[in-house]
Write a protein that holds these residues in place. Structure first.
Motif, PDB file in Angstrom:
ATOM      1  N   GLU A  93       0.839  -1.204   0.000  1.00 62.47           N
ATOM      2  CA  GLU A  93       0.000   0.000   0.000  1.00 62.47           C
ATOM      3  C   GLU A  93       0.874   1.255   0.000  1.00 62.47           C
ATOM      4  O   GLU A  93       1.980   1.250  -0.484  1.00 62.47           O
ATOM      5  N   GLN A  94       0.367   2.340   0.573  1.00 68.67           N
ATOM      6  CA  GLN A  94       1.076   3.627   0.564  1.00 68.67           C
ATOM      7  C   GLN A  94       2.135   3.742   1.661  1.00 68.67           C
ATOM      8  O   GLN A  94       3.215   4.243   1.450  1.00 68.67           O
ATOM      9  N   GLN A  95       1.809   3.272   2.857  1.00 68.61           N
ATOM     10  CA  GLN A  95       2.662   3.548   4.015  1.00 68.61           C
ATOM     11  C   GLN A  95       3.906   2.658   4.113  1.00 68.61           C
ATOM     12  O   GLN A  95       4.887   3.043   4.717  1.00 68.61           O
ATOM     13  N   THR A  96       3.879   1.478   3.512  1.00 68.08           N
ATOM     14  CA  THR A  96       5.003   0.555   3.639  1.00 68.08           C
ATOM     15  C   THR A  96       5.462   0.115   2.263  1.00 68.08           C
ATOM     16  O   THR A  96       4.670  -0.408   1.486  1.00 68.08           O
ATOM     17  N   LYS A  97       6.701   0.318   1.966  1.00 65.45           N
ATOM     18  CA  LYS A  97       7.276  -0.097   0.685  1.00 65.45           C
ATOM     19  C   LYS A  97       7.922  -1.476   0.864  1.00 65.45           C
ATOM     20  O   LYS A  97       9.079  -1.584   1.231  1.00 65.45           O
ATOM     21  N   CYS A 125      13.267  -3.995   0.309  1.00 60.78           N
ATOM     22  CA  CYS A 125      14.350  -4.944   0.595  1.00 60.78           C
ATOM     23  C   CYS A 125      15.107  -5.308  -0.682  1.00 60.78           C
ATOM     24  O   CYS A 125      16.333  -5.405  -0.677  1.00 60.78           O
ATOM     25  N   PHE A 126      14.388  -5.477  -1.792  1.00 65.87           N
ATOM     26  CA  PHE A 126      15.042  -5.797  -3.064  1.00 65.87           C
ATOM     27  C   PHE A 126      15.807  -4.588  -3.599  1.00 65.87           C
ATOM     28  O   PHE A 126      16.918  -4.726  -4.109  1.00 65.87           O
ATOM     29  N   GLN A 127      15.220  -3.413  -3.463  1.00 66.75           N
ATOM     30  CA  GLN A 127      15.866  -2.193  -3.940  1.00 66.75           C
ATOM     31  C   GLN A 127      17.118  -1.870  -3.119  1.00 66.75           C
ATOM     32  O   GLN A 127      18.160  -1.520  -3.672  1.00 66.75           O
ATOM     33  N   GLN A 128      17.022  -2.018  -1.804  1.00 63.77           N
ATOM     34  CA  GLN A 128      18.178  -1.736  -0.942  1.00 63.77           C
ATOM     35  C   GLN A 128      19.300  -2.740  -1.168  1.00 63.77           C
ATOM     36  O   GLN A 128      20.466  -2.368  -1.162  1.00 63.77           O
ATOM     37  N   SER A 129      18.945  -4.007  -1.345  1.00 62.41           N
ATOM     38  CA  SER A 129      20.005  -5.002  -1.569  1.00 62.41           C
ATOM     39  C   SER A 129      20.731  -4.720  -2.879  1.00 62.41           C
ATOM     40  O   SER A 129      21.935  -4.904  -2.978  1.00 62.41           O
ATOM     41  N   ALA A 130      19.994  -4.244  -3.895  1.00 57.37           N
ATOM     42  CA  ALA A 130      20.628  -3.885  -5.168  1.00 57.37           C
ATOM     43  C   ALA A 130      21.530  -2.665  -4.993  1.00 57.37           C
ATOM     44  O   ALA A 130      22.648  -2.628  -5.519  1.00 57.37           O
ATOM     45  N   GLN A 131      21.074  -1.663  -4.234  1.00 58.71           N
ATOM     46  CA  GLN A 131      21.876  -0.461  -4.000  1.00 58.71           C
ATOM     47  C   GLN A 131      23.128  -0.775  -3.189  1.00 58.71           C
ATOM     48  O   GLN A 131      24.211  -0.277  -3.483  1.00 58.71           O
ATOM     49  N   LYS A 132      22.976  -1.596  -2.162  1.00 54.30           N
ATOM     50  CA  LYS A 132      24.114  -1.956  -1.316  1.00 54.30           C
ATOM     51  C   LYS A 132      25.023  -2.981  -1.990  1.00 54.30           C
ATOM     52  O   LYS A 132      26.121  -3.228  -1.516  1.00 54.30           O
ATOM     53  N   ARG A 133      24.501  -3.578  -3.085  1.00 52.55           N
ATOM     54  CA  ARG A 133      25.200  -4.671  -3.764  1.00 52.55           C
ATOM     55  C   ARG A 133      25.487  -5.803  -2.789  1.00 52.55           C
ATOM     56  O   ARG A 133      26.573  -6.382  -2.764  1.00 52.55           O
ATOM     57  N   PHE A 134      24.503  -6.092  -1.981  1.00 51.37           N
ATOM     58  CA  PHE A 134      24.595  -7.183  -1.016  1.00 51.37           C
ATOM     59  C   PHE A 134      23.272  -7.930  -1.031  1.00 51.37           C
ATOM     60  O   PHE A 134      22.249  -7.376  -0.672  1.00 51.37           O
ATOM     61  N   HIS A 135      23.307  -9.182  -1.464  1.00 53.86           N
ATOM     62  CA  HIS A 135      22.073  -9.917  -1.737  1.00 53.86           C
ATOM     63  C   HIS A 135      21.803 -11.071  -0.779  1.00 53.86           C
ATOM     64  O   HIS A 135      20.831 -11.790  -0.960  1.00 53.86           O
TER      65      HIS A 135
END
Length: 181
Positions: free
Chosen positions: A63-67, A71-81
Motif C-alpha cells: 500500500e502507501q505507508q510501507t514499501k 528490501c530488493f531495492q536496498q540489496s541492489a543499491q548496497k550490492r549485497f544480496h
C-alpha cells in the motif's frame, strides 16, 4: 523478484558478480534482471524455499505507508544480496514459512487473504533485516573481472556479446570467460 531461503546443504550462490557462501537460513534477494546461479555440493541434500514475487503484487501488498519492495531495492543499491538471520529472527521465520506453505496448499475461501497477510509479515521481517544488513564489502566475495563484464553486457545488449568477443575485450581466455560468466 526472487526470494530464496536456503534450508540445508552446502554451496555458493553467485549473484550479480558476487559469490555468497551459504549457511542454513540464509536469505537471498534477487531482482529479475540479475544474473544468478547456485553452485551446490552434490554430496549434501540441498533444500530451499523459493518465492517468485511479481513486483506489482509486492507494491500492492505494501500500500502507501510501507514499501515492501524496499528490501530488493536496498540489496541492489548496497550490492549485497544475502541476509543471514539471527537465531531470534529464525524463530520468527520458521513458523511464518510453515503457515505460509500450509495456507498456500489449502482451498478455503479465506486462504488467499491469509497467504497475503503472511507474505506481508514475511516481507516486513525481510525489510527490517535488509535495513540492518552490511554493504557488499563486508561479506561478499567479488570478482572485479566479472563485475566489469556484467556492466559491459548490461550497457551493450544490442552488440555482439559472444564468449570470444568478451574474452578479447577483457583479455581473458575463452575458457575462463565461459566458466565465470
Amino acid at each position: 523478484y526472487k526470494l530464496v531461503i536456503f534450508l540445508s546443504g552446502k554451496g555458493i550462490y553467485y549473484i550479480d558478480g558476487a559469490a555468497y557462501e551459504l549457511r542454513p537460513w540464509d536469505i537471498l534477494l534477487i531482482d529479475r534482471d540479475m544474473l544468478h546461479k547456485p553452485e551446490i555440493d552434490p554430496v549434501r541434500p540441498y533444500k530451499r524455499i523459493i518465492l517468485w514475487l511479481n513486483p506489482d503484487f509486492v507494491t500492492q501488498l505494501g500500500e502507501q505507508q510501507t514499501k515492501l519492495a524496499a528490501c530488493f531495492q536496498q540489496s541492489a543499491q548496497k550490492r549485497f544480496h544475502r541476509l543471514r538471520p539471527t537465531e531470534e529472527q529464525i524463530t520468527i521465520l520458521q513458523p511464518l514459512l510453515q503457515q505460509l506453505s500450509a495456507a498456500a496448499h489449502k482451498k478455503a475461501p479465506d486462504d488467499e487473504l491469509f497467504c497475503r497477510a503472511l507474505l506481508t509479515q514475511l516481507l516486513i521481517v525481510v525489510n527490517r533485516m535488509t535495513a540492518a544488513s552490511p554493504t557488499a564489502q563486508a561479506y561478499a566475495v567479488r570478482n572485479e573481472n566479472i563485475g566489469q563484464i556484467l556492466h559491459y553486457i548490461d550497457a551493450n545488449l544490442a552488440e555482439d556479446l559472444s564468449v570470444e568477443t568478451l574474452a578479447t575485450r577483457f583479455f581473458l581466455s575463452n575458457f575462463f570467460t565461459f566458466l565465470r560468466v
